[in-house]
Design a protein around this motif. Structure first.
Motif, PDB file in Angstrom:
ATOM      1  N   ASN A   7      39.571  42.504  34.356  1.00 30.83           N
ATOM      2  CA  ASN A   7      39.962  43.831  33.860  1.00 30.83           C
ATOM      3  C   ASN A   7      39.453  44.953  34.770  1.00 30.83           C
ATOM      4  O   ASN A   7      38.842  45.915  34.309  1.00 30.83           O
ATOM      5  CB  ASN A   7      39.465  44.034  32.423  1.00 30.83           C
ATOM      6  CG  ASN A   7      40.049  43.029  31.466  1.00 30.83           C
ATOM      7  OD1 ASN A   7      41.229  42.708  31.543  1.00 30.83           O
ATOM      8  ND2 ASN A   7      39.221  42.503  30.585  1.00 30.83           N
ATOM      9  N   ASP A   8      39.678  44.803  36.073  1.00 32.49           N
ATOM     10  CA  ASP A   8      39.281  45.790  37.085  1.00 32.49           C
ATOM     11  C   ASP A   8      37.765  45.963  37.211  1.00 32.49           C
ATOM     12  O   ASP A   8      37.287  46.989  37.685  1.00 32.49           O
ATOM     13  CB  ASP A   8      39.943  47.150  36.843  1.00 32.49           C
ATOM     14  CG  ASP A   8      41.444  47.115  37.125  1.00 32.49           C
ATOM     15  OD1 ASP A   8      41.879  46.241  37.906  1.00 32.49           O
ATOM     16  OD2 ASP A   8      42.174  47.943  36.568  1.00 32.49           O
ATOM     17  N   VAL A   9      37.010  44.964  36.782  1.00 26.92           N
ATOM     18  CA  VAL A   9      35.553  44.956  36.931  1.00 26.92           C
ATOM     19  C   VAL A   9      35.174  43.708  37.733  1.00 26.92           C
ATOM     20  O   VAL A   9      35.645  42.616  37.446  1.00 26.92           O
ATOM     21  CB  VAL A   9      34.846  44.934  35.554  1.00 26.92           C
ATOM     22  CG1 VAL A   9      33.336  44.779  35.709  1.00 26.92           C
ATOM     23  CG2 VAL A   9      35.185  46.191  34.765  1.00 26.92           C
ATOM     24  N   ILE A  10      34.324  43.896  38.756  1.00 25.16           N
ATOM     25  CA  ILE A  10      33.850  42.760  39.543  1.00 25.16           C
ATOM     26  C   ILE A  10      32.643  42.168  38.837  1.00 25.16           C
ATOM     27  O   ILE A  10      31.691  42.886  38.497  1.00 25.16           O
ATOM     28  CB  ILE A  10      33.467  43.196  40.969  1.00 25.16           C
ATOM     29  CG1 ILE A  10      34.691  43.771  41.689  1.00 25.16           C
ATOM     30  CG2 ILE A  10      32.851  42.032  41.753  1.00 25.16           C
ATOM     31  CD1 ILE A  10      34.363  44.537  42.951  1.00 25.16           C
ATOM     32  N   VAL A  11      32.680  40.858  38.617  1.00 26.12           N
ATOM     33  CA  VAL A  11      31.546  40.145  38.029  1.00 26.12           C
ATOM     34  C   VAL A  11      31.196  38.997  38.973  1.00 26.12           C
ATOM     35  O   VAL A  11      32.016  38.112  39.217  1.00 26.12           O
ATOM     36  CB  VAL A  11      31.864  39.611  36.619  1.00 26.12           C
ATOM     37  CG1 VAL A  11      30.668  38.843  36.057  1.00 26.12           C
ATOM     38  CG2 VAL A  11      32.264  40.746  35.687  1.00 26.12           C
ATOM     39  N   ALA A  12      29.983  39.051  39.505  1.00 30.30           N
ATOM     40  CA  ALA A  12      29.518  38.037  40.447  1.00 30.30           C
ATOM     41  C   ALA A  12      28.258  37.394  39.893  1.00 30.30           C
ATOM     42  O   ALA A  12      27.385  38.089  39.354  1.00 30.30           O
ATOM     43  CB  ALA A  12      29.232  38.660  41.809  1.00 30.30           C
ATOM     44  N   THR A  13      28.170  36.079  40.015  1.00 28.50           N
ATOM     45  CA  THR A  13      26.987  35.366  39.535  1.00 28.50           C
ATOM     46  C   THR A  13      26.428  34.484  40.633  1.00 28.50           C
ATOM     47  O   THR A  13      27.160  33.997  41.494  1.00 28.50           O
ATOM     48  CB  THR A  13      27.306  34.507  38.299  1.00 28.50           C
ATOM     49  OG1 THR A  13      28.330  33.559  38.652  1.00 28.50           O
ATOM     50  CG2 THR A  13      27.788  35.355  37.133  1.00 28.50           C
ATOM     51  N   GLU A  14      25.116  34.301  40.583  1.00 29.91           N
ATOM     52  CA  GLU A  14      24.425  33.473  41.576  1.00 29.91           C
ATOM     53  C   GLU A  14      23.184  32.875  40.932  1.00 29.91           C
ATOM     54  O   GLU A  14      22.470  33.560  40.196  1.00 29.91           O
ATOM     55  CB  GLU A  14      24.026  34.320  42.783  1.00 29.91           C
ATOM     56  CG  GLU A  14      23.281  33.583  43.872  1.00 29.91           C
ATOM     57  CD  GLU A  14      24.164  32.617  44.649  1.00 29.91           C
ATOM     58  OE1 GLU A  14      23.813  31.425  44.693  1.00 29.91           O
ATOM     59  OE2 GLU A  14      25.194  33.040  45.206  1.00 29.91           O
ATOM     60  N   HIS A  15      22.933  31.608  41.203  1.00 30.27           N
ATOM     61  CA  HIS A  15      21.711  30.934  40.756  1.00 30.27           C
ATOM     62  C   HIS A  15      20.745  30.931  41.940  1.00 30.27           C
ATOM     63  O   HIS A  15      21.111  30.498  43.037  1.00 30.27           O
ATOM     64  CB  HIS A  15      22.035  29.502  40.311  1.00 30.27           C
ATOM     65  CG  HIS A  15      20.839  28.756  39.852  1.00 30.27           C
ATOM     66  ND1 HIS A  15      20.157  27.895  40.663  1.00 30.27           N
ATOM     67  CD2 HIS A  15      20.189  28.772  38.659  1.00 30.27           C
ATOM     68  CE1 HIS A  15      19.136  27.388  39.989  1.00 30.27           C
ATOM     69  NE2 HIS A  15      19.134  27.906  38.767  1.00 30.27           N
TER      70      HIS A  15
END
Length: 137
Positions: A7-15
Motif C-alpha cells: 500500500n505504497d509503504v516500504i517494509v523491510a525486515t532483516e534478522h
C-alpha cells in the motif's frame, strides 16, 4: 532479508545475529552508520536533532522524531533538490525486537512518492543486508 511495498509503504525486515543493544548504535552513531549506509553522516539522535547522510553523490536529510534505545528510532528522510521527495518529506521507522540472542529489524518507510518506491525498496534491501554484516561483526 525481504523488502516489499505494501500500500505504497516500504517494509523491510532483516534478522541480525546480535542483540538490539549492539544493533541500535548503528542507527544513531555517525561512525557506525557509515559502515552500512553512506560515507558521511551528521547525526544528533534526539527528537528534533539532525539526520544528515551522504551516500556518494546522493544525500538524505531530515530530523530524528523518536529515539528509544535500544528498540526504536524514527526519522524523516528526503533528498535536497528533489521536488518529489524534499528533505524531511518521508518518514523511516526502525524497530528492533529481541529474538533470543539476535535481533529482528523491521524498517518501515512511509511517504515515498510512487515513482521512487522501487528504488528505495531496493536500496533498503541492500543496506539492511549490510547492516546485518556490520552489526554481527
Amino acid at each position: 532479508m525481504t523488502a516489499e511495498i505494501r500500500n505504497d509503504v516500504i517494509v523491510a525486515t532483516e534478522h541480525i545475529k546480535a542483540p538490539p543493544e549492539v544493533v541500535f548504535p548503528y542507527l544513531t552513531d555517525p561512525a557506525l552508520i557509515v559502515r552500512w549506509i553512506g560515507d558521511k553522516a551528521e547525526l544528533d539522535p534526539q527528537p528534533g536533532g539532525v539526520f544528515s547522510l551522504d551516500m556518494g553523490d546522493v544525500a538524505a536529510r531530515g530530523v530524528y522524531l523518536t529515539v528509544e534505545p535500544p528498540y526504536r528510532v524514527v526519522f524523516t528522510w528526503g533528498i535536497p533538490g528533489n521536488d518529489a521527495l524534499p528533505p524531511g518529506g518521508s518518514t523511516v521507522e526502525i524497530v528492533l525486537t529481541p529474538d533470543g540472542d539476535d535481533t529482528m529489524v523491521v524498517l518501515t518507510h512511509r511517504g515515498v512518492p510512487p515513482t521512487l518506491l522501487d528504488t528505495h525498496r531496493a536500496g533498503w534491501e541492500d543496506r539492511l543486508g549490510r547492516l546485518s554484516l556490520a552489526a554481527a561483526g
